[in-house]
Scaffold this motif. Structure first.
Motif, PDB file in Angstrom:
ATOM      1  N   THR A   1      -7.524   9.093 -17.413  1.00  0.00           N
ATOM      2  CA  THR A   1      -8.552   9.223 -16.382  1.00  0.00           C
ATOM      3  C   THR A   1      -8.504   8.048 -15.415  1.00  0.00           C
ATOM      4  OG1 THR A   1      -9.978  10.407 -17.939  1.00  0.00           O
ATOM      5  CG2 THR A   1     -11.028   9.497 -15.975  1.00  0.00           C
ATOM      6  N   HIS A   2      -8.370   6.852 -15.966  1.00  0.00           N
ATOM      7  CA  HIS A   2      -8.293   5.646 -15.142  1.00  0.00           C
ATOM      8  C   HIS A   2      -7.074   5.681 -14.217  1.00  0.00           C
ATOM      9  CE1 HIS A   2      -8.308   1.464 -13.932  1.00  0.00           C
ATOM     10  NE2 HIS A   2      -7.144   1.268 -14.513  1.00  0.00           N
ATOM     11  N   LEU A   3      -5.912   6.053 -14.761  1.00  0.00           N
ATOM     12  CA  LEU A   3      -4.693   6.104 -13.960  1.00  0.00           C
ATOM     13  C   LEU A   3      -4.798   7.171 -12.870  1.00  0.00           C
ATOM     14  CD1 LEU A   3      -2.039   5.767 -16.813  1.00  0.00           C
ATOM     15  CD2 LEU A   3      -2.767   3.995 -15.206  1.00  0.00           C
ATOM     16  N   SER A   4      -5.381   8.316 -13.203  1.00  0.00           N
ATOM     17  CA  SER A   4      -5.537   9.387 -12.217  1.00  0.00           C
ATOM     18  C   SER A   4      -6.455   8.951 -11.081  1.00  0.00           C
ATOM     19  CB  SER A   4      -6.102  10.644 -12.889  1.00  0.00           C
ATOM     20  OG  SER A   4      -5.279  11.065 -13.960  1.00  0.00           O
ATOM     21  N   ARG A   5      -7.554   8.294 -11.450  1.00  0.00           N
ATOM     22  CA  ARG A   5      -8.490   7.824 -10.419  1.00  0.00           C
ATOM     23  C   ARG A   5      -7.841   6.782  -9.514  1.00  0.00           C
ATOM     24  NH1 ARG A   5     -11.356   3.362 -10.139  1.00  0.00           N
ATOM     25  NH2 ARG A   5     -10.834   2.845 -12.286  1.00  0.00           N
ATOM     26  N   ARG A   6      -7.106   5.842 -10.087  1.00  0.00           N
ATOM     27  CA  ARG A   6      -6.463   4.805  -9.285  1.00  0.00           C
ATOM     28  C   ARG A   6      -5.370   5.396  -8.394  1.00  0.00           C
ATOM     29  NH1 ARG A   6      -7.467   1.756  -7.112  1.00  0.00           N
ATOM     30  NH2 ARG A   6      -6.087  -0.030  -7.404  1.00  0.00           N
ATOM     31  N   LEU A   7      -4.712   6.439  -8.878  1.00  0.00           N
ATOM     32  CA  LEU A   7      -3.722   7.108  -8.038  1.00  0.00           C
ATOM     33  C   LEU A   7      -4.407   7.755  -6.831  1.00  0.00           C
ATOM     34  CD1 LEU A   7      -0.816   8.069  -7.547  1.00  0.00           C
ATOM     35  CD2 LEU A   7      -1.325  10.062  -8.994  1.00  0.00           C
ATOM     36  N   TYR A   8      -5.522   8.404  -7.064  1.00  0.00           N
ATOM     37  CA  TYR A   8      -6.286   9.014  -5.974  1.00  0.00           C
ATOM     38  C   TYR A   8      -6.751   7.947  -4.984  1.00  0.00           C
ATOM     39  CZ  TYR A   8     -10.371  10.907  -3.578  1.00  0.00           C
ATOM     40  OH  TYR A   8     -11.287  11.258  -2.623  1.00  0.00           O
TER      41      TYR A   8
ATOM     42  N   TYR B   1       0.818  -1.209   0.000  1.00  0.00           N
ATOM     43  CA  TYR B   1       0.000   0.000   0.000  1.00  0.00           C
ATOM     44  C   TYR B   1       0.855   1.264   0.000  1.00  0.00           C
ATOM     45  CZ  TYR B   1      -4.001  -2.975   0.844  1.00  0.00           C
ATOM     46  OH  TYR B   1      -4.977  -3.929   0.710  1.00  0.00           O
ATOM     47  N   ARG B   2       2.070   1.155   0.497  1.00  0.00           N
ATOM     48  CA  ARG B   2       2.931   2.329   0.540  1.00  0.00           C
ATOM     49  C   ARG B   2       3.462   2.682  -0.840  1.00  0.00           C
ATOM     50  NH1 ARG B   2       7.630   2.019   4.879  1.00  0.00           N
ATOM     51  NH2 ARG B   2       5.762   1.823   6.160  1.00  0.00           N
ATOM     52  N   PHE B   3       3.635   1.683  -1.718  1.00  0.00           N
ATOM     53  CA  PHE B   3       4.262   1.916  -3.009  1.00  0.00           C
ATOM     54  C   PHE B   3       3.337   1.658  -4.190  1.00  0.00           C
ATOM     55  CE2 PHE B   3       7.648   0.752  -0.053  1.00  0.00           C
ATOM     56  CZ  PHE B   3       8.535   1.784  -0.234  1.00  0.00           C
ATOM     57  N   PHE B   4       2.076   1.255  -3.932  1.00  0.00           N
ATOM     58  CA  PHE B   4       1.179   0.889  -5.027  1.00  0.00           C
ATOM     59  C   PHE B   4       0.888   2.070  -5.934  1.00  0.00           C
ATOM     60  CE2 PHE B   4      -2.658  -1.150  -6.851  1.00  0.00           C
ATOM     61  CZ  PHE B   4      -2.103  -2.389  -7.105  1.00  0.00           C
ATOM     62  N   GLY B   5       0.829   3.266  -5.383  1.00  0.00           N
ATOM     63  CA  GLY B   5       0.554   4.447  -6.194  1.00  0.00           C
ATOM     64  C   GLY B   5       1.636   4.753  -7.199  1.00  0.00           C
TER      65      GLY B   5
ATOM     66  N   THR C   1       3.841   6.244 -12.673  1.00  0.00           N
ATOM     67  CA  THR C   1       4.628   5.844 -13.844  1.00  0.00           C
ATOM     68  C   THR C   1       3.762   5.854 -15.097  1.00  0.00           C
ATOM     69  OG1 THR C   1       6.058   4.453 -12.471  1.00  0.00           O
ATOM     70  CG2 THR C   1       6.037   4.005 -14.842  1.00  0.00           C
ATOM     71  N   GLY C   2       2.557   5.301 -15.002  1.00  0.00           N
ATOM     72  CA  GLY C   2       1.665   5.277 -16.158  1.00  0.00           C
ATOM     73  C   GLY C   2       1.278   6.661 -16.618  1.00  0.00           C
ATOM     74  N   MET C   3       1.029   7.578 -15.685  1.00  0.00           N
ATOM     75  CA  MET C   3       0.653   8.942 -16.059  1.00  0.00           C
ATOM     76  C   MET C   3       1.816   9.682 -16.702  1.00  0.00           C
ATOM     77  SD  MET C   3      -1.641   9.965 -12.728  1.00  0.00           S
ATOM     78  CE  MET C   3      -1.894  11.649 -13.300  1.00  0.00           C
ATOM     79  N   VAL C   4       3.028   9.464 -16.203  1.00  0.00           N
ATOM     80  CA  VAL C   4       4.204  10.124 -16.771  1.00  0.00           C
ATOM     81  C   VAL C   4       4.410   9.703 -18.223  1.00  0.00           C
ATOM     82  CG1 VAL C   4       6.728  10.218 -16.665  1.00  0.00           C
ATOM     83  CG2 VAL C   4       5.379  10.508 -14.580  1.00  0.00           C
ATOM     84  N   PHE C   5       4.233   8.427 -18.504  1.00  0.00           N
ATOM     85  CA  PHE C   5       4.461   7.941 -19.863  1.00  0.00           C
ATOM     86  C   PHE C   5       3.235   8.117 -20.752  1.00  0.00           C
ATOM     87  CE2 PHE C   5       7.988   5.999 -17.728  1.00  0.00           C
ATOM     88  CZ  PHE C   5       8.980   5.933 -18.688  1.00  0.00           C
ATOM     89  N   SER C   6       2.071   8.377 -20.171  1.00  0.00           N
ATOM     90  CA  SER C   6       0.875   8.622 -20.980  1.00  0.00           C
ATOM     91  C   SER C   6       0.793  10.069 -21.446  1.00  0.00           C
ATOM     92  CB  SER C   6      -0.389   8.280 -20.173  1.00  0.00           C
ATOM     93  OG  SER C   6      -0.435   6.920 -19.848  1.00  0.00           O
ATOM     94  N   SER C   7       1.364  10.991 -20.693  1.00  0.00           N
ATOM     95  CA  SER C   7       1.249  12.413 -21.023  1.00  0.00           C
ATOM     96  C   SER C   7       1.832  12.751 -22.396  1.00  0.00           C
ATOM     97  CB  SER C   7       1.909  13.255 -19.933  1.00  0.00           C
ATOM     98  OG  SER C   7       1.271  13.056 -18.694  1.00  0.00           O
TER      99      SER C   7
ATOM    100  N   GLY D   1       5.738  -4.395 -12.092  1.00  0.00           N
ATOM    101  CA  GLY D   1       4.516  -3.595 -12.150  1.00  0.00           C
ATOM    102  C   GLY D   1       4.760  -2.236 -12.786  1.00  0.00           C
ATOM    103  N   ASN D   2       5.863  -1.592 -12.400  1.00  0.00           N
ATOM    104  CA  ASN D   2       6.213  -0.314 -13.015  1.00  0.00           C
ATOM    105  C   ASN D   2       6.522  -0.477 -14.494  1.00  0.00           C
ATOM    106  OD1 ASN D   2       6.485   2.181 -11.112  1.00  0.00           O
ATOM    107  ND2 ASN D   2       7.216   0.456  -9.899  1.00  0.00           N
ATOM    108  N   LEU D   3       7.186  -1.584 -14.837  1.00  0.00           N
ATOM    109  CA  LEU D   3       7.523  -1.833 -16.243  1.00  0.00           C
ATOM    110  C   LEU D   3       6.255  -2.001 -17.076  1.00  0.00           C
ATOM    111  CD1 LEU D   3      10.112  -2.149 -17.954  1.00  0.00           C
ATOM    112  CD2 LEU D   3       9.882  -4.625 -17.662  1.00  0.00           C
ATOM    113  N   HIS D   4       5.247  -2.631 -16.496  1.00  0.00           N
ATOM    114  CA  HIS D   4       3.973  -2.790 -17.198  1.00  0.00           C
ATOM    115  C   HIS D   4       3.381  -1.432 -17.556  1.00  0.00           C
ATOM    116  CE1 HIS D   4      -0.193  -3.867 -18.027  1.00  0.00           C
ATOM    117  NE2 HIS D   4      -0.569  -3.043 -17.071  1.00  0.00           N
TER     118      HIS D   4
END
Length: 205
Positions: free
Chosen positions: A89-96, A51-55, A60-66, A117-120
């Motif tokens: 939108t999905h990545l932003s919501r899951r980050l929140y 839970y500490r690192f799941f976000g 990572t996904g948002m950085v590479f999606s931008s 997971g980050n590589l994915h």
């Protein structure tokens, strides 16, 4: 047949004959290589609180999606722009949800799983790269607006309901830092064991 090989190994007075009988792959390394291998394995399979690192996955996904969102906008590809916007939108919501909804628990993940997971999420945005064809007819390149609109509605509805189920699961904690869940009931929980995962599939479809 295995007992014969085991007798052969037991009869060996020293290790001079065992490489041919039993040592393969990892067992053929020397002491120094073995220490390095054990250290690497301990490092990769060291467990950290999930839970500490799941976000980090969604960051990572948002950085590479931008950059990809900018790319499809520049090339005026409406279909792929909508798809990338839904992904963002999905990545932003899951980050929140990772930091504001999910309750911390004792679940852990290995460092190897963390890096995978980050590589994915590094490569996930590249799935949405538009493929250019020689066909200049825009009607053949893009689906009808009706199907695009239907896809957007289904995706956003799945995201909304997934958020509801994540919130419902988080509220089942006995206390804020509790480690036990109550049995979830109601809505799709009466028919599916993990409706939030079912909705995850619907989101990516």
């Amino acid at each position: 047949p295995f007992s014969f090989g085991q007798r052969m190994i037991r009869r060996s007075p020293d290790d001079t004959n065992t490489p041919e009988l039993a040592r393969h792959g990892k067992t053929t390394v020397g002491p120094e290589d073995d220490r390095r291998r054990r250290f690497l394995l301990r490092l990769l399979f060291h467990r950290i609180n999930k839970y500490r690192f799941f976000g980090h996955f969604y960051i990572t996904g948002m950085v590479f999606s931008s950059p990809l969102l900018t790319y499809v906008h520049v090339y005026d590809d409406a279909t792929h722009a909508v798809a990338v916007a839904l992904l963002y939108t999905h990545l932003s919501r899951r980050l929140y949800e990772s930091y504001r909804v999910n309750q911390p628990g004792g679940s852990t993940v290995t460092l190897a799983g963390y890096f995978l997971g980050n590589l994915h999420y590094v490569f996930l945005p590249f799935v949405f790269l538009p493929i250019r064809s020689d066909d200049s007819d825009p009607q053949k390149q893009n689906p009808p607006a009706f199907w695009i609109g239907l896809t957007v509605v289904m995706n956003l509805a799945s995201q909304c309901y997934q958020h509801i189920y994540h919130k419902k699961l988080a509220d089942l904690r006995e206390c804020k830092n509790g480690k036990k869940y109550s049995v979830p009931r109601g809505m799709l929980f009466d028919y599916v064991s993990c409706p939030h995962y079912l909705l995850e599939i619907c989101i990516y479809m």
